[in-house]
Design a protein around this motif. Sequence first.
Motif, PDB file in Angstrom:
ATOM      1  N   VAL A 169       7.393  13.568  15.311  1.00 50.56           N
ATOM      2  CA  VAL A 169       6.989  12.871  14.786  1.00 50.56           C
ATOM      3  C   VAL A 169       5.866  13.053  13.756  1.00 50.56           C
ATOM      4  O   VAL A 169       4.884  12.608  14.241  1.00 50.56           O
ATOM      5  N   VAL A 170       6.473  12.651  12.625  1.00 50.63           N
ATOM      6  CA  VAL A 170       5.313  13.082  11.225  1.00 50.63           C
ATOM      7  C   VAL A 170       5.095  10.822  11.108  1.00 50.63           C
ATOM      8  O   VAL A 170       5.511  10.148  10.433  1.00 50.63           O
ATOM      9  N   ARG A 171       3.635  11.310  11.805  1.00 54.83           N
ATOM     10  CA  ARG A 171       2.793   9.414  11.290  1.00 54.83           C
ATOM     11  C   ARG A 171       2.648   9.725   9.756  1.00 54.83           C
ATOM     12  O   ARG A 171       1.684  10.120   9.357  1.00 54.83           O
ATOM     13  N   ILE A 172       3.289   9.073   8.904  1.00 60.07           N
ATOM     14  CA  ILE A 172       2.925   8.986   7.237  1.00 60.07           C
ATOM     15  C   ILE A 172       2.158   7.922   6.577  1.00 60.07           C
ATOM     16  O   ILE A 172       1.699   6.889   7.798  1.00 60.07           O
ATOM     17  N   ALA A 173       0.882   8.348   6.454  1.00 52.84           N
ATOM     18  CA  ALA A 173      -0.285   7.031   6.426  1.00 52.84           C
ATOM     19  C   ALA A 173       0.067   5.871   5.388  1.00 52.84           C
ATOM     20  O   ALA A 173       1.516   5.470   5.129  1.00 52.84           O
ATOM     21  N   ASN A 174      -0.697   5.091   5.019  1.00 49.94           N
ATOM     22  CA  ASN A 174      -0.552   3.917   4.422  1.00 49.94           C
ATOM     23  C   ASN A 174      -0.538   3.541   2.799  1.00 49.94           C
ATOM     24  O   ASN A 174       0.765   3.172   2.948  1.00 49.94           O
ATOM     25  N   ILE A 175      -0.862   4.752   2.890  1.00 51.36           N
ATOM     26  CA  ILE A 175      -0.561   4.479   1.050  1.00 51.36           C
ATOM     27  C   ILE A 175       0.260   5.913   0.891  1.00 51.36           C
ATOM     28  O   ILE A 175      -0.941   7.309   0.659  1.00 51.36           O
ATOM     29  N   ALA A 176       1.065   6.139   0.282  1.00 51.95           N
ATOM     30  CA  ALA A 176       2.370   7.503   0.569  1.00 51.95           C
ATOM     31  C   ALA A 176       2.105   7.180  -1.575  1.00 51.95           C
ATOM     32  O   ALA A 176       2.864   6.892  -1.429  1.00 51.95           O
ATOM     33  N   HIS A 177       1.521   7.724  -1.945  1.00 52.00           N
ATOM     34  CA  HIS A 177       1.346   8.242  -4.006  1.00 52.00           C
ATOM     35  C   HIS A 177       2.046   9.461  -4.480  1.00 52.00           C
ATOM     36  O   HIS A 177       2.165  10.131  -3.754  1.00 52.00           O
ATOM     37  N   SER A 178       2.801   9.233  -5.649  1.00 48.66           N
ATOM     38  CA  SER A 178       2.881  10.025  -6.606  1.00 48.66           C
ATOM     39  C   SER A 178       2.930   9.476  -7.564  1.00 48.66           C
ATOM     40  O   SER A 178       2.881   8.550  -8.102  1.00 48.66           O
ATOM     41  N   THR A 179       3.510  10.450  -8.898  1.00 48.98           N
ATOM     42  CA  THR A 179       4.401   9.795 -10.085  1.00 48.98           C
ATOM     43  C   THR A 179       5.111   9.436  -9.868  1.00 48.98           C
ATOM     44  O   THR A 179       5.794   8.229 -11.052  1.00 48.98           O
ATOM     45  N   THR A 180       6.105   8.845  -8.889  1.00 49.03           N
ATOM     46  CA  THR A 180       7.625   7.666  -8.659  1.00 49.03           C
ATOM     47  C   THR A 180       7.131   6.747  -7.728  1.00 49.03           C
ATOM     48  O   THR A 180       8.065   6.658  -7.294  1.00 49.03           O
ATOM     49  N   ASP A 181       5.867   6.608  -7.249  1.00 53.02           N
ATOM     50  CA  ASP A 181       5.864   5.528  -6.669  1.00 53.02           C
ATOM     51  C   ASP A 181       5.921   4.512  -7.028  1.00 53.02           C
ATOM     52  O   ASP A 181       5.590   4.265  -8.176  1.00 53.02           O
ATOM     53  N   ARG A 182       7.286   3.692  -6.405  1.00 48.77           N
ATOM     54  CA  ARG A 182       7.552   2.483  -7.143  1.00 48.77           C
ATOM     55  C   ARG A 182       7.384   1.263  -6.589  1.00 48.77           C
ATOM     56  O   ARG A 182       7.706   0.344  -6.776  1.00 48.77           O
ATOM     57  N   ALA A 183       7.569   1.196  -5.268  1.00 45.35           N
ATOM     58  CA  ALA A 183       7.530   0.594  -4.154  1.00 45.35           C
ATOM     59  C   ALA A 183       6.954   0.133  -3.269  1.00 45.35           C
ATOM     60  O   ALA A 183       6.620  -0.586  -2.303  1.00 45.35           O
ATOM     61  N   GLY A 184       6.031   1.148  -3.385  1.00 43.40           N
ATOM     62  CA  GLY A 184       4.682   0.780  -2.160  1.00 43.40           C
ATOM     63  C   GLY A 184       3.500   0.415  -2.208  1.00 43.40           C
ATOM     64  O   GLY A 184       3.376  -0.715  -2.859  1.00 43.40           O
ATOM     65  N   PHE A 185       3.234   0.626  -1.222  1.00 41.71           N
ATOM     66  CA  PHE A 185       1.427  -0.453  -1.069  1.00 41.71           C
ATOM     67  C   PHE A 185       0.506  -0.339  -2.683  1.00 41.71           C
ATOM     68  O   PHE A 185       0.735  -1.338  -2.863  1.00 41.71           O
ATOM     69  N   LEU A 186       0.979   0.751  -2.972  1.00 45.32           N
ATOM     70  CA  LEU A 186      -0.565   0.730  -4.038  1.00 45.32           C
ATOM     71  C   LEU A 186       0.051   0.453  -5.378  1.00 45.32           C
ATOM     72  O   LEU A 186      -0.086  -0.406  -5.822  1.00 45.32           O
ATOM     73  N   PRO A 187       1.551  -0.104  -6.223  1.00 44.42           N
ATOM     74  CA  PRO A 187       2.175  -0.574  -6.914  1.00 44.42           C
ATOM     75  C   PRO A 187       2.242  -2.136  -6.424  1.00 44.42           C
ATOM     76  O   PRO A 187       2.316  -3.069  -7.730  1.00 44.42           O
ATOM     77  N   MET A 188       1.937  -2.631  -5.167  1.00 42.74           N
ATOM     78  CA  MET A 188       1.852  -4.103  -4.186  1.00 42.74           C
ATOM     79  C   MET A 188       0.539  -4.498  -4.901  1.00 42.74           C
ATOM     80  O   MET A 188      -0.150  -5.129  -5.290  1.00 42.74           O
ATOM     81  N   LEU A 189       0.158  -3.500  -4.738  1.00 44.01           N
ATOM     82  CA  LEU A 189      -1.832  -4.246  -4.918  1.00 44.01           C
ATOM     83  C   LEU A 189      -1.460  -4.536  -6.840  1.00 44.01           C
ATOM     84  O   LEU A 189      -3.220  -5.538  -7.042  1.00 44.01           O
ATOM     85  N   ILE A 190      -1.836  -3.266  -7.475  1.00 52.10           N
ATOM     86  CA  ILE A 190      -1.576  -3.324  -8.851  1.00 52.10           C
ATOM     87  C   ILE A 190      -1.091  -4.310  -8.867  1.00 52.10           C
ATOM     88  O   ILE A 190      -1.424  -5.070 -10.255  1.00 52.10           O
ATOM     89  N   ALA A 191       0.682  -4.447  -8.662  1.00 48.61           N
ATOM     90  CA  ALA A 191       1.176  -5.991  -9.031  1.00 48.61           C
ATOM     91  C   ALA A 191       0.830  -7.308  -9.033  1.00 48.61           C
ATOM     92  O   ALA A 191       0.142  -8.602 -10.519  1.00 48.61           O
ATOM     93  N   LEU A 192      -0.478  -7.438  -7.968  1.00 47.91           N
ATOM     94  CA  LEU A 192      -0.880  -8.834  -7.338  1.00 47.91           C
ATOM     95  C   LEU A 192      -2.254  -8.401  -8.489  1.00 47.91           C
ATOM     96  O   LEU A 192      -2.307  -9.618  -8.675  1.00 47.91           O
TER      97      LEU A 192
END
Length: 314
Positions: free
Chosen positions: A166-189
């Motif tokens: 199992v690959v445990r993925i970090a809370n925030i997975a970021h990239s130039t194509t990130d549209r729906a992760g935690f980071l876009p949510m925090l920015i939208a808030l």
Amino acid sequence: MRVFVTGGTGHSGSYIISELIAAGHEVTGLARSDTAAAALSALGAKTRRGDLQDLDGLKEAAADSDGVIHVAHRQDLLPSGGMDAVSAAELPVMLAYGEALAGTGKPLVAAGSIGSPGTGGILGRPATEEDPALPVGDEHKGTLRVRNVVETAVIGLAERGVRSSVVRIANIAHSTTDRAGFLPMLIALAKEKGFAGYPGDGANLWNAVHVRDVASLFRLALEKGPAGRYWHAVGDEGIPLREIAEAIGSHLGLPTVSIPADELMVPGYFGFLANIITQNYPASNLITRRTLGWKPAQPGLLADLDNGHYFPGS
């Protein structure tokens, strides 16, 4: 290797397919629509039509491959059934893979959560790859923890002759194509509220990783990962949430504000993220790096925010 991939058109999956093909592997991706099939073809993968409900088809695809990477989830079940329904639908998929791969020594690499072994508040230290997923009981219904049964099932397949991990993925997975992760949510808030908020003193640690580094870890786990192991797709092992909020506020030209960590104020700003945003998630990647030779090579979270692609027009 001939690799069967589910979730290949998603944020992580598309990078995983590109990583595999660049390394010389032949990839077949699961596609449930013409749009998904076209996206997989554009990545250079073959397509197999079907969905996660077709267990016989998944078993056949797994048996025909040299290995499986599973990063798909039944997101369509979230609105009505939450994580309970998503996990209940995913568990039979893992067991189907187990039937197809039992005794073969072939790899099965599944996506997991960095929070499955517990938070820093529970462990009192950064989570490591040797920490098992926490057990699940009736009291955990409706929480993210219910999916731990899926991770546990994958690890258990090692006893049946599957090279599962199992690959445990970090809370925030970021990239130039990130549209729906935690980071876009925090920015939208922050845009919605007019300021970038963080809970309390903002000292709680979150981890992050660039999705290209996630992809390279999945490839390494597939190629040479031992059976029955957890891997940590974590680049930044712990960033104070306050620093993340400050970076967002700076790029948006908005003030950064502490949200009092009580029952009224935190949900008032963060909504459904309130129970997650207040947690402490430090995690180590040392065993992953030493065992698989994984070396995160992409920009860290704060550097990626400075690249500007999360703030078009700002």
